[in-house]
Scaffold this active site. Structure first.
Site, short mmCIF file in Angstrom:
data_model
loop_
_atom_site.label_atom_id
_atom_site.label_comp_id
_atom_site.label_asym_id
_atom_site.label_seq_id
_atom_site.Cartn_x
_atom_site.Cartn_y
_atom_site.Cartn_z
N CYS A 244 19.20 -43.60 89.36
CA CYS A 244 19.40 -45.04 89.31
C CYS A 244 18.04 -45.75 89.34
CB CYS A 244 20.25 -45.51 90.49
SG CYS A 244 20.47 -47.30 90.56
N ASN A 253 20.79 -36.03 88.29
CA ASN A 253 22.12 -35.54 88.62
C ASN A 253 22.13 -34.02 88.72
OD1 ASN A 253 24.23 -37.97 88.04
ND2 ASN A 253 22.49 -38.12 86.66
#
Length: 313
Positions: A244, A253
């Site tokens: 983010c 991720n």
């Protein structure tokens, strides 16, 4: 996604959205299309193709509608996108997307940094989006992806009761499911197991996906904890791309390739062919030359004793 025939765990590939929005370079659309095709050919059944946001803010996502149209030609793939507001939702609905995910920060400081809205403003936006869906696009699913669930680099600690309270509010507003995201990689397995169990106890079948970052190396351990709590949809990003931009220190991720190996080696069917999935990385390398890609399986391979949970392919 409601159709999970012949698989035990649905892997939702979020690299084309979460991964690409987090890098400075913009991958050419023609290469994105080839990448998406390769991901679908590997057996991935749900792919988040992009975000419907202002191209001025995220030029990497300017071709989202074209990507939706491309993948909708594949009946074997469920096409999703992220939308931060009503304008984006309407554009996503009109593009033919099958599900939208609304990024809902449990941490209000993160909400202000990420989408520039207070919680009260978020509730009004969700209400408007659900109303639009119900009136004109009743076939489209809406997920609230709760972010900063396990902690926030801006706010610090995020209380579990605040997470559950936000989940209940989203259900009250009419969303179809609520997922939990470890936006900054703070989560540990005990916390994951406990919170997903609480979520299922409060909202039942509307408890949705798990989204983990591997910032502190606990991503796959957290996946196992989520499985133990009954989660059957896990987000992942090819090559571990993602993070983010409004959460300082949030790295990528969990790696899709490593996740497939983990699940299949545990006897859980994913429907994904690892060799084809690894081959899809080539389009990423072409589209984002020099961008670091992560993962153990692409380097080490699966080993001679590896067997797919669903049998030989």
């Amino acid at each position: 996604m409601s159709d999970k025939k012949n698989i035990d765990i649905l892997i939702s590939e979020v690299g084309p959205r979460d991964g690409l929005q987090s890098v400075n370079a913009t991958m050419p659309t023609e290469l994105k299309l080839k990448w998406l095709t390769a991901l679908a050919d590997s057996g991935l059944r749900e792919i988040e193709v992009g975000s419907f946001v202002s191209p001025r803010l995220l030029p990497q996502m300017a071709d989202a509608a074209e990507l939706v149209a491309h993948l909708r030609k594949r009946p074997d793939v469920f096409v999703t996108a992220l939308v931060p507001n009503l304008k984006g939702a309407e554009a996503a609905f009109n593009s033919g997307v099958q599900k939208i995910t609304l990024p809902i920060s449990v941490s209000e400081p993160h909400s202000l940094a990420n989408i520039r809205k207070t919680h009260e403003q978020v509730y009004e936006e969700v209400r408007s989006i659900v109303s639009l869906r119900n009136e004109r696009f009743p076939h489209v699913e809406i997920e609230s992806g709760l972010s900063t669930v396990f902690g926030c680099t801006i706010q610090g600690e995020v209380r579990e009761q605040d997470v559950i309270g936000m989940a209940l509010r989203m259900v009250e507003l009419g969303v179809d499911e609520v997922g939990l995201a470890d936006t900054v990689g703070y989560a540990n397995p005990a916390q994951v197991r406990r919170l997903f169990n609480r979520l299922r106890g409060e909202i039942g079948a509307k408890a949705g996906s798990a989204h983990f970052h591997n910032t502190r190396g606990q991503g796959l351990a957290n996946v196992v904890a989520a499985l133990e709590a009954g989660v059957t949809t896990i987000d992942a990003s090819q090559g571990g791309l993602g993070g983010c931009p409004y959460a300082p220190g949030a790295s990528g991720n969990i790696v899709t390739e490593d996740l497939v190996y983990l699940l299949e080696s545990m006897g859980l069917r994913t429907g994904v062919d690892i060799d084809k999935l690894v081959a899809a990385r080539e389009w990423l390398k072409q589209g984002l030359p020099g961008e670091p890609l992560y993962g153990f399986i692409p380097d080490a391979g699966v080993g001679k004793n590896f067997h797919y949970a669903g049998g030989a392919r």
